[in-house]
Design a protein around this motif. Sequence first.
Motif, PDB file in Angstrom:
ATOM      1  N   THR A  96       0.829  -1.194   0.000  1.00 25.26           N
ATOM      2  CA  THR A  96       0.000   0.000   0.000  1.00 25.26           C
ATOM      3  C   THR A  96       0.869   1.252   0.000  1.00 25.26           C
ATOM      4  OG1 THR A  96      -0.144  -0.140   2.419  1.00 25.26           O
ATOM      5  CG2 THR A  96      -1.946  -1.101   1.149  1.00 25.26           C
ATOM      6  N   LEU A  97       2.165   1.073   0.178  1.00 24.45           N
ATOM      7  CA  LEU A  97       3.141   2.145   0.092  1.00 24.45           C
ATOM      8  C   LEU A  97       4.115   1.804  -1.030  1.00 24.45           C
ATOM      9  CD1 LEU A  97       3.875   2.447   3.909  1.00 24.45           C
ATOM     10  CD2 LEU A  97       2.649   4.141   2.546  1.00 24.45           C
ATOM     11  N   CYS A  98       4.761   2.825  -1.594  1.00 23.55           N
ATOM     12  CA  CYS A  98       5.710   2.542  -2.673  1.00 23.55           C
ATOM     13  C   CYS A  98       6.909   1.762  -2.128  1.00 23.55           C
ATOM     14  CB  CYS A  98       6.158   3.825  -3.357  1.00 23.55           C
ATOM     15  SG  CYS A  98       7.180   4.918  -2.362  1.00 23.55           S
ATOM     16  N   LYS A  99       7.620   1.087  -3.027  1.00 27.84           N
ATOM     17  CA  LYS A  99       8.723   0.217  -2.631  1.00 27.84           C
ATOM     18  C   LYS A  99       9.768   0.960  -1.805  1.00 27.84           C
ATOM     19  CE  LYS A  99      12.536  -2.593  -4.397  1.00 27.84           C
ATOM     20  NZ  LYS A  99      13.242  -3.110  -5.600  1.00 27.84           N
ATOM     21  N   GLY A 100      10.089   2.185  -2.203  1.00 25.35           N
ATOM     22  CA  GLY A 100      11.120   2.936  -1.486  1.00 25.35           C
ATOM     23  C   GLY A 100      10.774   3.181  -0.037  1.00 25.35           C
ATOM     24  N   VAL A 101       9.491   3.457   0.241  1.00 24.23           N
ATOM     25  CA  VAL A 101       9.061   3.671   1.621  1.00 24.23           C
ATOM     26  C   VAL A 101       9.104   2.355   2.389  1.00 24.23           C
ATOM     27  CG1 VAL A 101       7.112   4.294   3.097  1.00 24.23           C
ATOM     28  CG2 VAL A 101       7.666   5.698   1.110  1.00 24.23           C
ATOM     29  N   PRO A 120      12.418   7.430  -9.123  1.00 27.31           N
ATOM     30  CA  PRO A 120      11.165   6.931  -9.713  1.00 27.31           C
ATOM     31  C   PRO A 120      11.022   5.418  -9.741  1.00 27.31           C
ATOM     32  CG  PRO A 120      12.558   8.013 -11.361  1.00 27.31           C
ATOM     33  CD  PRO A 120      13.124   8.355 -10.029  1.00 27.31           C
ATOM     34  N   GLN A 121      12.130   4.698  -9.949  1.00 26.86           N
ATOM     35  CA  GLN A 121      12.016   3.234 -10.032  1.00 26.86           C
ATOM     36  C   GLN A 121      11.616   2.612  -8.699  1.00 26.86           C
ATOM     37  OE1 GLN A 121      14.852   4.967 -10.242  1.00 26.86           O
ATOM     38  NE2 GLN A 121      16.648   3.826  -9.513  1.00 26.86           N
ATOM     39  N   HIS A 122      11.784   3.335  -7.599  1.00 27.00           N
ATOM     40  CA  HIS A 122      11.359   2.843  -6.285  1.00 27.00           C
ATOM     41  C   HIS A 122      10.181   3.647  -5.740  1.00 27.00           C
ATOM     42  CE1 HIS A 122      14.854   0.413  -6.549  1.00 27.00           C
ATOM     43  NE2 HIS A 122      15.724   1.362  -6.254  1.00 27.00           N
ATOM     44  N   ALA A 123       9.661   4.584  -6.559  1.00 24.02           N
ATOM     45  CA  ALA A 123       8.518   5.408  -6.139  1.00 24.02           C
ATOM     46  C   ALA A 123       7.288   5.011  -6.955  1.00 24.02           C
ATOM     47  CB  ALA A 123       8.855   6.894  -6.304  1.00 24.02           C
ATOM     48  N   PHE A 124       6.903   5.843  -7.917  1.00 27.25           N
ATOM     49  CA  PHE A 124       5.680   5.579  -8.680  1.00 27.25           C
ATOM     50  C   PHE A 124       5.947   5.331 -10.162  1.00 27.25           C
ATOM     51  CE2 PHE A 124       4.630   8.373  -5.060  1.00 27.25           C
ATOM     52  CZ  PHE A 124       3.878   7.461  -4.321  1.00 27.25           C
ATOM     53  N   GLY A 125       7.221   5.101 -10.490  1.00 32.71           N
ATOM     54  CA  GLY A 125       7.594   4.678 -11.834  1.00 32.71           C
ATOM     55  C   GLY A 125       7.241   5.679 -12.920  1.00 32.71           C
ATOM     56  N   GLU A 126       7.126   5.157 -14.130  1.00 26.05           N
ATOM     57  CA  GLU A 126       6.800   6.000 -15.279  1.00 26.05           C
ATOM     58  C   GLU A 126       5.325   6.410 -15.288  1.00 26.05           C
ATOM     59  OE1 GLU A 126       8.989   7.324 -17.333  1.00 26.05           O
ATOM     60  OE2 GLU A 126      10.488   6.356 -16.043  1.00 26.05           O
ATOM     61  N   ALA A 127       4.502   5.686 -14.554  1.00 27.10           N
ATOM     62  CA  ALA A 127       3.069   6.018 -14.502  1.00 27.10           C
ATOM     63  C   ALA A 127       2.804   7.227 -13.612  1.00 27.10           C
ATOM     64  CB  ALA A 127       2.273   4.818 -13.996  1.00 27.10           C
ATOM     65  N   GLY A 128       3.643   7.400 -12.567  1.00 29.96           N
ATOM     66  CA  GLY A 128       3.407   8.473 -11.615  1.00 29.96           C
ATOM     67  C   GLY A 128       2.177   8.238 -10.767  1.00 29.96           C
ATOM     68  N   TRP A 129       1.694   9.288 -10.137  1.00 24.69           N
ATOM     69  CA  TRP A 129       0.469   9.249  -9.340  1.00 24.69           C
ATOM     70  C   TRP A 129      -0.286  10.524  -9.676  1.00 24.69           C
ATOM     71  CZ3 TRP A 129       0.358   8.726  -3.239  1.00 24.69           C
ATOM     72  CH2 TRP A 129      -0.938   8.361  -2.846  1.00 24.69           C
ATOM     73  N   GLY A 133      -0.763  14.598  -8.273  1.00 23.49           N
ATOM     74  CA  GLY A 133       0.129  15.580  -8.868  1.00 23.49           C
ATOM     75  C   GLY A 133       1.565  15.126  -8.995  1.00 23.49           C
ATOM     76  N   VAL A 134       1.801  13.814  -8.921  1.00 25.60           N
ATOM     77  CA  VAL A 134       3.156  13.283  -9.086  1.00 25.60           C
ATOM     78  C   VAL A 134       3.279  12.763 -10.519  1.00 25.60           C
ATOM     79  CG1 VAL A 134       4.874  11.636  -8.274  1.00 25.60           C
ATOM     80  CG2 VAL A 134       3.247  12.625  -6.648  1.00 25.60           C
ATOM     81  N   PRO A 135       4.068  13.410 -11.366  1.00 29.64           N
ATOM     82  CA  PRO A 135       4.181  12.970 -12.758  1.00 29.64           C
ATOM     83  C   PRO A 135       5.004  11.704 -12.899  1.00 29.64           C
ATOM     84  CG  PRO A 135       5.693  14.780 -12.342  1.00 29.64           C
ATOM     85  CD  PRO A 135       4.880  14.602 -11.088  1.00 29.64           C
ATOM     86  N   GLY A 136       4.881  11.059 -14.053  1.00 30.81           N
ATOM     87  CA  GLY A 136       5.678   9.872 -14.316  1.00 30.81           C
ATOM     88  C   GLY A 136       7.165  10.198 -14.355  1.00 30.81           C
ATOM     89  N   GLY A 137       7.967   9.258 -13.862  1.00 32.68           N
ATOM     90  CA  GLY A 137       9.412   9.440 -13.870  1.00 32.68           C
ATOM     91  C   GLY A 137       9.925  10.417 -12.834  1.00 32.68           C
ATOM     92  N   ALA A 138       9.128  10.740 -11.821  1.00 34.93           N
ATOM     93  CA  ALA A 138       9.523  11.739 -10.819  1.00 34.93           C
ATOM     94  C   ALA A 138      10.105  11.092  -9.570  1.00 34.93           C
ATOM     95  CB  ALA A 138       8.323  12.596 -10.439  1.00 34.93           C
ATOM     96  N   SER A 139      11.100  11.769  -9.002  1.00 32.01           N
ATOM     97  CA  SER A 139      11.591  11.403  -7.674  1.00 32.01           C
ATOM     98  C   SER A 139      10.718  12.095  -6.631  1.00 32.01           C
ATOM     99  CB  SER A 139      13.044  11.835  -7.491  1.00 32.01           C
ATOM    100  OG  SER A 139      13.906  11.121  -8.362  1.00 32.01           O
ATOM    101  N   VAL A 140      10.553  11.456  -5.485  1.00 34.05           N
ATOM    102  CA  VAL A 140       9.770  12.052  -4.403  1.00 34.05           C
ATOM    103  C   VAL A 140      10.553  11.978  -3.106  1.00 34.05           C
ATOM    104  CG1 VAL A 140       7.541  11.506  -5.458  1.00 34.05           C
ATOM    105  CG2 VAL A 140       8.597   9.854  -3.913  1.00 34.05           C
TER     106      VAL A 140
END
Length: 199
Positions: A96-101, A120-129, A133-140
Amino acid sequence: MSSVGEESDHDGFETNVGKGMEMSNEVDVLKDGSLIKKIITPGSGWEKPKQHYELSLHLTGKHNDIPFDTTTTATPDTTTATPDNKPRTYTLGAKTLCKGVEETLKTMKKGEHARVVIPPQHAFGEAGWAEKGVPGGASVEYELELVSWMKVEDVRKDGGILVKTIRDGPEYVKPRDGDAVFLRYRGTVEEGDVTRAFA
């Protein structure tokens, strides 16, 4: 010299004793340099949560310094916020949380407060959220405070029998096959939409 994030028995800090170096407050979560946790406030004890544990935590997720998810302040940008400042409960491994968390939480101790920038590969990937307001390929960036947890043990290691520890016993001794035990129990059985209790 030790590399950044090699945890020791010293409350999760890397040490370089005798080399004039201060303790590091950074931990290389995945051991590949892609996910670095910065400890703001160290936790207590030595235990860290495991798969299936129920975690109680505060979190704030940000993209470009704008919160998109938080337990501390309700704003138009944080529609999943908890305005009364209560921690949320998550099951570790439930995705229920992204892999990085999730991976970062596995390295934390009770009471620990930490910050991590998640690629991004450990957050929401290319799809984003998109809805947040989280775009694809973004770091968070996430700020995490692990308040407490309830232990949940996968007895058979297949997810079939999960035992939750409500209160720890006074000793580490556990019964063996053939031992006589005295216990109280209460159970429930789910039958469709009805839950029946028995004791």
